[in-house]
Structures are given as C-alpha cells and as structure tokens.
Design an enzyme around this catalytic site. Structure first.
Site, PDB file in Angstrom:
ATOM      1  N   ASP A  78      14.478 -25.442 -24.284  1.00 33.78           N
ATOM      2  CA  ASP A  78      13.015 -25.224 -23.493  1.00 33.78           C
ATOM      3  C   ASP A  78      12.143 -23.710 -24.039  1.00 33.78           C
ATOM      4  O   ASP A  78      11.588 -23.791 -24.843  1.00 33.78           O
ATOM      5  CB  ASP A  78      13.527 -24.698 -21.915  1.00 33.78           C
ATOM      6  CG  ASP A  78      13.649 -25.991 -20.853  1.00 33.78           C
ATOM      7  OD1 ASP A  78      12.931 -27.219 -21.545  1.00 33.78           O
ATOM      8  OD2 ASP A  78      14.310 -26.065 -19.937  1.00 33.78           O
ATOM      9  N   HIS A  96      16.767 -24.482 -21.340  1.00 35.13           N
ATOM     10  CA  HIS A  96      17.606 -25.124 -21.234  1.00 35.13           C
ATOM     11  C   HIS A  96      17.663 -24.571 -23.114  1.00 35.13           C
ATOM     12  O   HIS A  96      16.244 -24.153 -23.250  1.00 35.13           O
ATOM     13  CB  HIS A  96      17.591 -26.252 -22.153  1.00 35.13           C
ATOM     14  CG  HIS A  96      17.769 -27.334 -20.633  1.00 35.13           C
ATOM     15  ND1 HIS A  96      17.263 -27.893 -19.507  1.00 35.13           N
ATOM     16  CD2 HIS A  96      19.278 -27.756 -19.807  1.00 35.13           C
ATOM     17  CE1 HIS A  96      17.445 -28.395 -18.460  1.00 35.13           C
ATOM     18  NE2 HIS A  96      18.831 -27.721 -18.286  1.00 35.13           N
TER      19      HIS A  96
HETATM   20  C1  3MF Z   1      21.656 -31.783 -12.994  1.00 33.23           C
HETATM   21  C2  3MF Z   1      21.488 -29.685 -13.120  1.00 33.23           C
HETATM   22  C3  3MF Z   1      20.926 -29.443 -14.749  1.00 33.23           C
HETATM   23  C4  3MF Z   1      21.723 -27.782 -14.203  1.00 33.23           C
HETATM   24  C5  3MF Z   1      20.856 -27.651 -15.922  1.00 33.23           C
HETATM   25  C6  3MF Z   1      21.431 -26.576 -16.250  1.00 33.23           C
HETATM   26  C7  3MF Z   1      18.984 -30.086 -15.144  1.00 33.23           C
HETATM   27  O1  3MF Z   1      22.332 -31.936 -11.642  1.00 33.23           O
HETATM   28  O2  3MF Z   1      21.793 -29.386 -12.167  1.00 33.23           O
HETATM   29  O3  3MF Z   1      19.903 -29.510 -13.809  1.00 33.23           O
HETATM   30  O4  3MF Z   1      20.738 -27.235 -13.484  1.00 33.23           O
HETATM   31  O5  3MF Z   1      21.035 -28.074 -17.078  1.00 33.23           O
HETATM   32  O6  3MF Z   1      22.338 -26.237 -16.595  1.00 33.23           O
END
Ligand code: 3MF
Ligand code: MG
Length: 345
Positions: free
Chosen positions: A53, A50
C-alpha cells in the site's frame, strides 16, 4: 487532570470493492488519495499500511527506489495531518507466499518472505514508524501433515528475529488469527503470540495487535484477550470489529453483533488507560456488499461513533453499585445492572 483523547486509525483495505468469494467487485476501487481524504474527513489520524500500500509494485523496485517512494508517502500523509501507524508485509497475496511465507515448505519461499519483511522495516522507518504488524496469514496448514508444527514455530521465530535485526528500533505487533485463509494457523491466539515474543532475541520489541473478530473465531472473548496482553504490557494495537459466531471472517461494524462484548472491550481499554499509551484504536471493518460507493465509508463512521458512545458508557458505569453486587456475590444483580446501564436505564 485532562483525559487523553483516543487516536483512531484505518487501513485502505477497509474501503473495499465489495467482492466476496461468490461475486465480483460491486464498487469501483477507491483511489489511494481518496482513502486518505476519507480518513481525514472521518477524524482518523493514523493510516495502517501494507508494505505494497505504501510502495506499490515494490517487488519490481530497487532498495533505494523503495525507500524514496516510502519517504514520498510520508510527505503525502503529513501534508494531510496523517501519520503511518504500522507497515505489514503482505506475504499472502504474492505467488511466492502461496504455501505461507516463513513456514513455506520451499526454502526459497522462506528466504523471500524474510527478505520482503526486512524491506517492510525499511519502509516503516522511512514512513516514521517503528511498528511492523505481522499477520501470519498462510503460516499454517490446510492438510495437517503437510508441515511440521515444531519446525514451524522455529521458522516463525527466525523471521521475528530477522525483522528485529533489520533495525534496532523495529518493533513487531503480532496479529493472531486461528483460521482463514488457512484451516489451522500456527499463531491462533494472543497466548501463542506472546509466547513466541518471549522466546525471541529481544522480547521487549515484540507485542501484539488484537482483532476482536479473530479472538471470537478462536472461541475466545476479545476483552479477555486484551486484558491478558495489557497485563503483559504488550497491547500495541487493536482492530476493533465484530463477528457473529464461528463463520467466515465478517469484519462487522464494532458492536454490531454483540454490543455488550464491545462494551467489555472498551472497559478493558479504559481501565488500561490505553489512550495514554499513544497506541491507536484501529477498526478492521468491511463495508457491506450492498452499500453504494458514495456511502461505503459509513461502516467506519459507525464503528467510531459506537466506540465513543461506549467510552461514555464505561465512564458513567455505576461502579459503587457494581462493587456492592460483587461483595454480596449477587451476580444476578450485577447482570441486571450492566444490562440496564447498556439499555440506558
Ligand atoms: C485479516 C486481517 C488483515 C490484517 C492486516 C494487517 C487484511 O483478517 O485482519 O486485514 O489486519 O493485513 O496486518
Ligand atoms: Mg485485522
């Protein structure tokens, strides 16, 4: 001819603290440096990030500070032999994104969401990747009448165009999900994502990332969703995992609920020669809440092991016998063949 090996990726959120809506964290936060160490140990090459992150507290930093921190992160990753797969703007955790970002009713929130997404493009470029993953988490409604779905499509398109406009090489993989955290999401399936991509300013730079569980939550077969995207040349990422029917988003180990469904996904990836595209096999899996901290990476190791076993199962599948069944329209015989093969017979 040498077979291209698969490349695997993981995100830091996959080493979670075991919190759920009914209980607090049960494990300490895994430090980012330890996430990277675990990834290396488990044989993962790609790190999914993210925006925050990659650059913590980015909202408090200037543009040049953001870029400098992202460049430093690139160095940290490459010292360990790791590479950034993508950057995803995390709009859904910030107070400005409470009502969604791109489709928020407040114009100031929509502006914030687009600006933050453009910063994600800068971060991605500094990390050495062109790929932005767009999970439109709160782009939808809990109360149907609270937003206008016609306007919402236009607003999402506007955001896609703004992201593409932020860098000539920026590419977007849309990760659809039908619900959670919202009741009805505006981009629930791969069909929706591809249709939006086709209408944007540069369709060649918009593709999809398919998460197995998200397709199951939409009542669809993940392998068919993958096949549809492959046919369009748009499968740029996968989040393999599993889901036991229509419940909360479980992010189970790949194959844990439906091993045959997992086999079918690998079958599509193999037929598409996905490994040769250089795109990653990502796992979006959660450690169980009961798991002790020192063993809370086992879900990743198991997902990868199951994937590789299934690659072997696909490669050793008795194709000629299957073709004979299909020719004879003996689908019961085909069913038996598949089940015996999966059972190891
Ligand atoms: C939620 C997800 C997310 C996305 C991630 C990447 C937190 O169901 O799948 O995981 O995969 O944010 O965009
Ligand atoms: Mg995901």
């Amino acid at each position: 001819m040498a077979v291209t090996p698969y490349r695997f990726s993981v995100g830091p959120w996959n080493l979670g603290r075991g919190a759920d809506p009914f209980g607090p964290p049960v494990r300490p936060q895994v430090a980012f440096a330890d996430v990277l160490k675990a990834a290396v140990k488990l044989g993962f090459e790609g790190i999914q990030l993210h925006d925050d992150d990659a650059v913590p507290d980015l909202e408090k930093l200037t543009h040049s500070q953001i870029v400098r921190e992202a460049e430093a992160m690139r160095g940290t990753l490459s010292d360990l032999g790791l590479t950034a797969e993508f950057v995803a703007p995390r709009l859904w955790e910030h107070e400005s994104g409470v009502d969604g970002g791109y489709t928020a009713n407040d114009p100031a929130a929509r502006k914030w969401a687009i600006e933050r997404s453009k910063r994600a493009v800068d971060i991605a470029q500094a990390l050495g990747t062109d790929l932005i993953v767009m999970w439109p988490a709160r782009e939808g409604t809990n109360v149907r009448e609270s937003k206008n779905p016609v306007e919402a499509s236009g607003q999402i398109l506007e955001a896609i165009n703004a992201i593409l406009g932020a860098h000539p090489k920026a590419r977007i993989a849309i990760e659809p999900k039908p619900n959670e955290p919202v009741d009805h999401a505006f981009v629930p399936t791969i069909g929706h994502a591809l249709a939006l991509g086709a209408r944007c300013a540069d369709p060649s730079r918009v593709g999809v990332l398919i998460e197995s569980a998200h397709a199951i939550l939409a009542g669809l077969d993940p392998s068919d969703e993958m096949g549809f995207a492959v046919a369009a040349g748009k499968l740029w990422g996968v989040h393999l995992n599993d889901q036991n029917g229509l419940k909360f988003d479980q992010d189970k180990v790949f194959g844990a609920a439906n091993l045959r469904g997992a086999f079918d996904q690998v079958r599509v990836l193999e037929a598409a020669n996905y490994a040769a595209t250089g795109c990653f096999i990502g796992f979006d899996v959660k450690a169980q809440r009961t798991q002790s901290a020192d063993a809370a990476t086992a879900h990743l190791a198991t997902s990868k092991a199951v994937f590789l076993r299934l690659v072997e199962k696909v490669r050793s599948f008795p194709h000629t016998a299957a073709q004979q069944c299909i020719k004879a329209r003996d689908y019961e015989a085909l069913e038996r063949l598949v089940l015996e093969h999966l059972l190891g017979g």
